[in-house]
Design a protein around this motif. Structure first.
Motif, PDB file in Angstrom:
ATOM      1  N   ALA A   1       0.739  -1.336   0.146  1.00 46.84           N
ATOM      2  CA  ALA A   1      -0.001  -0.043   0.026  1.00 46.84           C
ATOM      3  C   ALA A   1       1.011   1.290  -0.144  1.00 46.84           C
ATOM      4  N   PHE A   2       2.057   1.199   0.610  1.00 51.43           N
ATOM      5  CA  PHE A   2       2.754   2.405   0.588  1.00 51.43           C
ATOM      6  C   PHE A   2       4.081   2.286  -0.124  1.00 51.43           C
ATOM      7  N   LYS A   3       3.986   1.403  -1.125  1.00 51.96           N
ATOM      8  CA  LYS A   3       5.218   1.196  -1.872  1.00 51.96           C
ATOM      9  C   LYS A   3       5.286   2.099  -2.899  1.00 51.96           C
ATOM     10  N   GLU A   4       4.274   2.525  -3.515  1.00 45.86           N
ATOM     11  CA  GLU A   4       4.574   3.681  -4.509  1.00 45.86           C
ATOM     12  C   GLU A   4       3.714   4.985  -4.042  1.00 45.86           C
ATOM     13  N   PRO A   5       4.861   6.143  -3.842  1.00 43.88           N
ATOM     14  CA  PRO A   5       4.525   7.233  -3.433  1.00 43.88           C
ATOM     15  C   PRO A   5       3.903   8.226  -4.503  1.00 43.88           C
ATOM     16  N   ASN A   6       3.225   8.999  -4.098  1.00 44.85           N
ATOM     17  CA  ASN A   6       2.413  10.065  -5.107  1.00 44.85           C
ATOM     18  C   ASN A   6       3.302  10.906  -5.459  1.00 44.85           C
ATOM     19  N   PRO A   7       3.203  11.135  -6.951  1.00 45.98           N
ATOM     20  CA  PRO A   7       3.941  11.863  -7.616  1.00 45.98           C
ATOM     21  C   PRO A   7       4.097  13.310  -7.271  1.00 45.98           C
ATOM     22  N   GLN A   8       2.839  13.721  -6.816  1.00 47.31           N
ATOM     23  CA  GLN A   8       2.148  14.992  -6.576  1.00 47.31           C
ATOM     24  C   GLN A   8       2.879  15.603  -5.186  1.00 47.31           C
ATOM     25  N   GLY A   9       3.338  14.704  -4.332  1.00 52.91           N
ATOM     26  CA  GLY A   9       4.035  15.028  -2.987  1.00 52.91           C
ATOM     27  C   GLY A   9       3.273  14.440  -2.087  1.00 52.91           C
ATOM     28  N   GLU A  10       3.788  14.744  -0.695  1.00 56.56           N
ATOM     29  CA  GLU A  10       3.581  13.890   0.584  1.00 56.56           C
ATOM     30  C   GLU A  10       2.046  14.089   0.883  1.00 56.56           C
ATOM     31  N   GLY A  11       1.593  15.388   0.756  1.00 54.34           N
ATOM     32  CA  GLY A  11       0.282  15.868   0.949  1.00 54.34           C
ATOM     33  C   GLY A  11      -0.930  15.052   0.109  1.00 54.34           C
ATOM     34  N   HIS A  12      -0.338  13.990  -0.778  1.00 57.94           N
ATOM     35  CA  HIS A  12      -1.464  13.177  -1.264  1.00 57.94           C
ATOM     36  C   HIS A  12      -1.081  11.708  -0.988  1.00 57.94           C
ATOM     37  N   PRO A  13      -2.049  11.071  -1.152  1.00 62.48           N
ATOM     38  CA  PRO A  13      -1.905   9.546  -0.697  1.00 62.48           C
ATOM     39  C   PRO A  13      -1.195   8.682  -1.596  1.00 62.48           C
ATOM     40  N   PRO A  14      -0.589   7.625  -1.141  1.00 61.95           N
ATOM     41  CA  PRO A  14       0.212   6.801  -2.093  1.00 61.95           C
ATOM     42  C   PRO A  14      -0.723   6.051  -3.124  1.00 61.95           C
ATOM     43  N   LEU A  15      -0.144   5.897  -4.133  1.00 63.96           N
ATOM     44  CA  LEU A  15      -1.005   5.452  -5.310  1.00 63.96           C
ATOM     45  C   LEU A  15      -1.639   4.153  -4.745  1.00 63.96           C
ATOM     46  N   ASN A  16      -1.033   3.318  -4.146  1.00 61.58           N
ATOM     47  CA  ASN A  16      -1.642   2.091  -3.701  1.00 61.58           C
ATOM     48  C   ASN A  16      -2.672   1.980  -2.424  1.00 61.58           C
ATOM     49  N   LEU A  17      -2.665   3.146  -1.880  1.00 58.07           N
ATOM     50  CA  LEU A  17      -3.179   3.228  -0.577  1.00 58.07           C
ATOM     51  C   LEU A  17      -4.588   2.747  -0.591  1.00 58.07           C
ATOM     52  N   ALA A  18      -5.400   2.692  -1.564  1.00 55.45           N
ATOM     53  CA  ALA A  18      -6.715   1.971  -1.531  1.00 55.45           C
ATOM     54  C   ALA A  18      -7.002   0.636  -1.237  1.00 55.45           C
ATOM     55  N   PHE A  19      -5.454  -0.074  -1.433  1.00 55.12           N
ATOM     56  CA  PHE A  19      -5.429  -1.466  -1.163  1.00 55.12           C
ATOM     57  C   PHE A  19      -5.594  -1.840   0.513  1.00 55.12           C
ATOM     58  N   LEU A  20      -5.439  -0.880   1.359  1.00 58.24           N
ATOM     59  CA  LEU A  20      -5.688  -0.907   2.746  1.00 58.24           C
ATOM     60  C   LEU A  20      -7.231  -1.294   2.764  1.00 58.24           C
ATOM     61  N   ASP A  21      -8.151  -0.880   1.849  1.00 57.10           N
ATOM     62  CA  ASP A  21      -9.470  -1.253   2.312  1.00 57.10           C
ATOM     63  C   ASP A  21      -9.998  -2.521   1.756  1.00 57.10           C
ATOM     64  N   ILE A  22      -8.940  -3.103   0.910  1.00 54.64           N
ATOM     65  CA  ILE A  22      -9.179  -4.549   0.669  1.00 54.64           C
ATOM     66  C   ILE A  22      -8.331  -5.282   1.938  1.00 54.64           C
ATOM     67  N   LEU A  23      -7.200  -4.934   2.299  1.00 57.77           N
ATOM     68  CA  LEU A  23      -6.603  -5.735   3.378  1.00 57.77           C
ATOM     69  C   LEU A  23      -7.549  -5.683   4.714  1.00 57.77           C
ATOM     70  N   SER A  24      -8.267  -4.674   4.801  1.00 57.84           N
ATOM     71  CA  SER A  24      -9.278  -4.632   5.880  1.00 57.84           C
ATOM     72  C   SER A  24     -10.047  -5.970   6.030  1.00 57.84           C
ATOM     73  N   GLU A  25     -10.316  -6.569   4.946  1.00 57.14           N
ATOM     74  CA  GLU A  25     -11.050  -7.786   5.220  1.00 57.14           C
ATOM     75  C   GLU A  25     -10.602  -8.932   5.935  1.00 57.14           C
ATOM     76  N   PHE A  26      -9.083  -8.751   6.022  1.00 55.93           N
ATOM     77  CA  PHE A  26      -8.326 -10.005   6.801  1.00 55.93           C
ATOM     78  C   PHE A  26      -8.050  -9.344   8.391  1.00 55.93           C
ATOM     79  N   SER A  27      -8.693  -8.428   8.609  1.00 57.66           N
ATOM     80  CA  SER A  27      -8.240  -7.915   9.910  1.00 57.66           C
ATOM     81  C   SER A  27      -9.010  -8.672  11.057  1.00 57.66           C
ATOM     82  N   SER A  28     -10.095  -9.123  10.803  1.00 53.88           N
ATOM     83  CA  SER A  28     -10.997  -9.891  11.770  1.00 53.88           C
ATOM     84  C   SER A  28     -10.227 -11.210  12.160  1.00 53.88           C
ATOM     85  N   LYS A  29      -9.157 -11.736  11.166  1.00 59.41           N
ATOM     86  CA  LYS A  29      -8.535 -12.995  11.391  1.00 59.41           C
ATOM     87  C   LYS A  29      -7.311 -12.809  12.464  1.00 59.41           C
TER      88      LYS A  29
END
Length: 1196
Positions: free
Chosen positions: A906-934
């Motif tokens: 999720a944090f592998k690819e930084p946003n080219p627009q700068g640190e004030g913008h989310p990393p490109l793969n940050l939305a993957f955390l929404d998918i990863l949250s499906e495994f939090s209950s385990k």
């Protein structure tokens, strides 16, 4: 803490306060001061005797009564400590505490001394030594009241003290106190109800004697006896009034509060006992004022409580004399009972159906046709107890009504018997249900209650063969088919004595009686059908469906009967009919049924074997000769075969294939002719589809029978070489047919190839069969490629080729294939996880990452998270999460590694627009949250800290929509972190929960130590990739404040902090911070927690005031069934949005006083003694204020 009822009771009788003891106080005080240890030891002895349950309870109670007569204060102190110790408390009530402290103060003192390190107490402890504790405890209370019922319970001291103590304990926040005291109070109430019933009987007898004596002539009348009877009646009336007061104190002080307790066991105890009261003393308790509690609680969210409601009602409906008193209740709650037949708890559903059966037994008019139909279909349920209960209901409704004339007339047989119409009714019901493949389920459901009807095979045969009587309507073709199917199922059930497939876990061991019944049934069915079956086959020989079912009957015969019963001529007739059917039919099901029948009859153990074997050989000789002759002519015709010849070849081949499945036809050398037929089909390419399919199947059987012969070890070496040659040649032939134009042919070739490759793999030489090693066959690369291409072309077909959404198509296809091949998918994933759990988890997360990257390339980095592509990947992640099962300990390392890889991605690819913008793969955390209950609880904290390593301080403050995946993922790691803060006094945990922590304190060293050990011992894998730094420690979450009431309420109100846990707040994001920032954060948290605790304390005080105000609404002798339109318990138990204030406003807790009915033979009760139990006296302002001041003080 004395309740208002007990204080009122004391005030009415002019009793002394709790601090003022009786005449023996001085003497008791001296003994208690000087024998504190001895009292404690005596109490231990009483508790131990009850716990072990080895001594006769009556002798134990008699010893205590003698002690009470000698010094009642000392004995009563022993009894009080007995109840305290039965609650699991190690504290001891001393004599000084007993004399000088109020009950509320004593209970608070015991609460402080309660051992909270363990969540267990005697009623919940496991093990052989505690197995009988509950029954012994209840028996002790019952025997105590029974032995004291003639004197001690009326001394205005012992019962008042015990009731006051149990009432105070039942309102405690300590679950052990509340559970134990509620059980004791309810059993005490049950014993008092029994005493009241005996008093009522004695009063009736005394009244009759008094009336009889008074009606005598003046000269014969004994005035002394009249005065004696009048005095006895007066004493009994006074005793009954005393019992009424005691029962009122228990009912209003304990029951009306605890029947809606937060703990399901406590609610179940209350409902179980009120059912006993209504059944035991129906004149006093069986009215709407008490029935409404059972009706409301049928909506309870816990199955065990709903179950107690149903069993309580069964005891009432079982007695027909009580039906009149249950009419209003039935009309009000009938719909609820009907709906409970579909309860998610099978035990509840079973009891609901049984209750409806009792209702139906009491009156046919109560249940409507719709109500009955909702139960009828449950006879097809896969859960056998539910189906059997529904079968009993169906039998009671449709089959139990017989004309009185039928019983008086002589018993008739056949279609004139009484069962004829009942069998027709079963057929009509089966056809109307339109579940024609489930006749076995219907028969099994009714087997226990209607076996006499279902095993009347003579009547069934008569209905099928005999002509209808004058005026009788004959069965239609459809009804005859259904009757034959039902008849077959009854014969199978009688012969095998076990439920059909899908019901039951397996065959159980039959008892001697069941074995005898099974043998008798097999003998009787063989004697009947050995004669009738040939006639049935002759009548229905052209009907394939009927014949298929009839041909299965000989499989269940006792074949010895053919010889012992001299029924050989009927056997010959049967064989002739089977031969005619084989020659007449080409349907595969009919031919296979004939083959199985021959296989069942060709048993070498019976003397009929030779007769059947000759008939079988003649039939097969004719068929094989006919096939070879037809095949030769057919192949000579070349490219233009005649359709009639093709049909003849196919028909004969079908018959041979069907018989080759169950019979060894190796001596006819069918491989050569079939191989020649298949080879011609490949060369010419115009062979009919069905001929090729059956030729492949027949050749497959040839290979398998040859293998069976070789495996026996008696064959020659040449046989093994021949088999090896034939098997390889046949595999090559099947491979060539994989490229056929016809899909059905390709599927048949693929299936046979898979079977052969599995059978002739390396496992063939296991188990000491090394001699078969020459037969091992490893597929060549070309065959593997052809098999793979077939799977890709015909199995895993993309159903959504036009869609440009990769994620959606994969998820949709996954779900589609999961329905068809779910068992294969699960087994494959299970095997890979057994090989390497971590690598399996890495594979799953890698596949999700690849899908995410493909989606980014298609939709771009600014995609919509509500898009079908993203939702498809998230649904796939949810499915992957479910494959890890419920055992978190086994998958702990794999899940932790999965989260590690997901966070890094999720944090592998930084946003080219700068640190004030989310990393490109940050939305993957929404998918990863499906495994939090385990994740395990401690691992959630570790993963959270690892996540913070990738976060900056600015990220933690972001609230834009683009940062929501990070916020939701962090919340999923924080959720459940306070699950272990549930206290022993909270009353939240349900059945089986014994984990209880100290009272609302931060984690102490005692709790940290084992937790640290757990981390050290089982988190080694996570320590490799998680470097813990002190500057990144997560602030400790503040524990939730305690509840101020144990009444069930809406879950959100139980945990106030959860209302803001899910809302993103700046102070809840665990970011790397310095020491001062941490201190500021924790102070803000503490202030917020204190504010929540203060608000909840105010709510508790408001609740206490509200409960006192509600007692103004006490009404005497009214049935609130009509007045209370809303079932309060339904709201309390089922609603997720109600407020506790609304619930309290809707519930009139103290709605009636227990008023025992007047004796049946006496006049007005006022003639004997007025009823001093005035409800208005309960609400004395000073009494009420005293009570709730003590309550508030205890809460504080």
């Amino acid at each position: 803490m004395l309740t208002c009822d007990v204080i009122m009771l004391q005030a009415k009788k002019g009793k002394k306060g709790p601090g003022e003891k009786g005449k023996g106080a001085g003497k008791g005080a001296g003994r208690m001061n000087g024998h504190h240890q001895e009292n404690g030891m005596e109490n231990v002895m009483l508790f131990e005797v009850v716990r072990l349950g080895k001594s006769a309870m009556q002798s134990v109670v008699d010893d205590w009564i003698e002690s009470y007569k000698h010094d009642r204060d000392v004995a009563l102190l022993d009894l009080i400590n007995f109840f305290i110790q039965c609650s699991g408390c190690k504290g001891v009530v001393t004599g000084e505490m007993f004399r000088n402290m109020q009950n509320s103060e004593i209970i608070r003192k015991m609460t402080e001394e309660f051992d909270e390190d363990s969540g267990d107490y005697p009623l919940t402890m496991a093990g052989p030594q505690w197995k009988k504790f509950k029954s012994s405890f209840c028996e002790f209370i019952g025997v105590l009241v029974r032995q004291c019922q003639y004197s001690i319970i009326y001394d205005e001291y012992m019962m008042d003290t015990v009731i006051s103590l149990l009432t105070g304990l039942s309102d405690s926040q300590v679950r052990a106190f509340r559970h134990t005291s509620t059980l004791a109070a309810m059993k005490l109430m049950t014993a008092l109800v029994n005493v009241a019933l005996n008093l009522s009987i004695n009063m009736d007898n005394t009244q009759r004697q008094y009336e009889a004596e008074r009606n005598k002539m003046i000269g014969k009348r004994a005035n002394d006896r009249l005065e004696l009877l009048l005095q006895k009646r007066k004493e009994l009336q006074e005793n009954q009034d005393e019992i009424e007061n005691m029962m009122n104190a228990i009912f209003k002080g304990v029951f009306v509060h605890r029947y809606r307790d937060a703990i399901a066991e406590i609610r179940a105890i209350c409902i179980e006992e009120i059912g006993v009261w209504m059944k035991m003393y129906s004149d006093a308790f069986l009215n709407d004022s008490y029935l409404k509690y059972v009706g409301w609680t049928m909506h309870d969210k816990q199955g065990e409580v709903r179950l107690k409601c149903l069993t309580a009602l069964q005891g009432l409906y079982h007695n027909r004399e009580l039906n009149a008193k249950l009419e209003l209740f039935t009309s009000r709650f009938k719909d609820r009972i009907v709906s409970m037949t579909l309860d998610k708890e099978y035990d509840v559903a079973v009891q609901a159906i049984k209750l409806l059966t009792l209702v139906l037994h009491s009156s046919d008019e109560v249940l409507t046709a719709e109500d009955c139909e909702s139960v009828y279909h449950l006879v097809y349920s896969a859960h056998r107890p539910v189906a059997v209960a529904a079968g009993e209901f169906l039998f009671k409704k449709l089959f139990s009504h017989r004309d009185p004339e039928d019983d008086s007339m002589p018993k008739r047989r056949g279609r004139q018997s009484v069962n004829a119409n009942l069998i027709k009714t079963a057929v009509f019901f089966f056809l109307e249900s339109e579940l024609h493949e489930h006749a076995a389920y219907l028969v099994d459901s009714m087997w226990d209650c209607a076996a006499e009807i279902l095993k009347d095979w003579e009547c069934m045969i008569s209905l099928l063969l005999d002509e209808p009587l004058p005026g009788e309507e004959a069965l239609t073709d459809r009804q005859e088919t259904a009757l034959i199917e039902i008849m077959l199922c009854t014969i199978r059930q009688a012969a095998e004595c076990h439920p059909p497939v899908g019901r039951g876990t397996g065959k159980r061991v039959l008892t001697a009686k069941e074995k005898k019944t099974q043998l008798d049934d097999r003998t009787r069915m063989t004697e009947l059908f050995a004669i009738a079956l040939p006639a049935l086959l002759a009548k229905y020989s052209v009907d394939a469906e009927k014949v298929t079912n009839l041909l299965q009957l000989p499989q269940f015969f006792d074949l010895e009967i053919y010889t012992t019963g001299r029924l050989e001529k009927h056997l010959d007739s049967l064989l002739r009919q089977i031969r005619e059917i084989v020659e007449k039919h080409t349907d595969t099901d009919v031919l296979e049924a004939c083959s199985k029948t021959y296989h069942a009859l060709c048993n070498e153990e019976f003397t009929i074997f030779n007769r059947v074997d000759i008939a079988r050989s003649q039939l097969l000789d004719e068929q094989v000769d006919k096939f070879n002759r037809l095949l030769e002519d057919f192949l000579q015709e070349g490219e233009d075969p005649d359709e009639d010849d093709a049909y003849q070849v196919l028909s004969t081949l079908k018959r041979i294939t069907a018989f080759h499945n169950a019979h060894d036809l190796s001596k006819w050398d069918l491989f050569t002719s079939n191989y020649k037929l298949l080879n011609t089909g490949i060369e010419n390419g115009d062979m009919p589809e069905q001929i090729v399919i059956h030729a492949l199947q027949c050749t497959h059987y040839v290979i398998l029978w040859s293998l069976a012969k070789v495996s026996e070890g008696t064959s020659k070496k040449e046989d093994m070489l021949t088999l090896r040659k034939q098997m390889r040649a046949f595999c090559l032939m099947c491979q060539r047919y994989l490229t056929s134009v016809n899909t059905a042919v390709k599927e048949q070739a693929f299936t046979i190839l898979c079977d052969l490759l599995l059978i002739f793999s390396h496992q063939i030489i296991s188990g000491g069969r090394e001699a078969l090693e020459p037969l091992v066959y490893t597929p060549e690369a070309s065959l593997q490629s052809d098999l793979l291409n077939f799977i890709l072309d015909h199995v895993f077909i993309d159903q959504d080729e036009d869609s440009n959404s990769t994620g959606l198509s994969l998820a949709a296809v996954f779900l589609l294939y999961y329905n068809d091949y779910g068992d294969i998918i699960k087994e494959t994933m299970s095997k890979t996880r057994q090989i390497d759990k971590i690598q399996c988890a890495k594979t799953l997360i890698l596949s999700l990452q690849q899908l995410f990257n493909e989606m980014l390339s298609d939709l771009g980095p600014s995609f919509d998270r509500s898009s079908s592509a993203f939702c498809g990947i998230k649904e796939l992640a949810r499915r992957f999460s479910l494959t890890f099962g419920l055992d978190q300990l086994k998958t702990r390392e794999a899940i932790a590694m999965l989260h590690k890889d997901g966070i890094e991605f999720a944090f592998k690819e930084p946003n080219p627009q700068g640190e004030g913008h989310p990393p490109l793969n940050l939305a993957f955390l929404d998918i990863l949250s499906e495994f939090s209950s385990k994740l395990m609880r401690q691992d959630k904290r570790t993963v959270h800290m690892y996540l913070e390593r990738f976060m900056t301080f600015q990220m933690a403050l972001q609230r834009e929509d683009c940062w929501l995946p990070l916020i939701s993922y962090r919340n999923s790691l924080q959720a459940g972190g306070d699950d272990d803060t549930m206290s022993v006094v909270s009353g939240i945990s349900s059945r089986g929960s014994s984990v209880r922590s100290k009272k609302a304190k931060p984690a102490t060293g005692k709790r940290k130590l084992p937790e640290g050990k757990t981390k050290e011992s089982s988190s080694s894998s996570t320590e490799v990739w998680m470097n813990r730094e002190q500057s990144m420690q997560t602030p400790i979450m503040m524990p939730s404040p305690h509840l101020t009431s144990t009444i069930m309420r809406e879950p959100k109100r139980l945990r106030p902090e959860e209302s803001y846990m899910g809302t993103p707040q700046p102070q809840h994001h665990q970011t790397p911070m310095d020491y001062n920032t941490q201190v500021t954060w924790m102070l803000a948290q503490r202030q917020q927690q204190e504010e929540v605790a203060r608000q909840q304390q105010e709510r508790a005080m408001n609740y206490a005031k509200l409960r006192s105000n509600l007692q103004h609404a006490i009404r005497r002798g009214t049935g609130l069934m009509e007045d209370d339109e809303e079932p309060i318990v339904e709201d309390v138990m089922m609603s997720s949005e109600g407020r506790i204030e609304d619930l309290n406003e809707g519930m009139d807790f103290d709605t009636m006083d227990i008023d025992l009915p007047p004796s049946k033979n006496r006049r007005e009760r006022s003639e004997l003694k007025p009823d001093f139990f005035d409800p208005a006296s309960i609400m004395d302002e000073s009494v009420r204020s005293t009570h709730f001041l003590g309550y508030d003080a205890f809460q504080r």
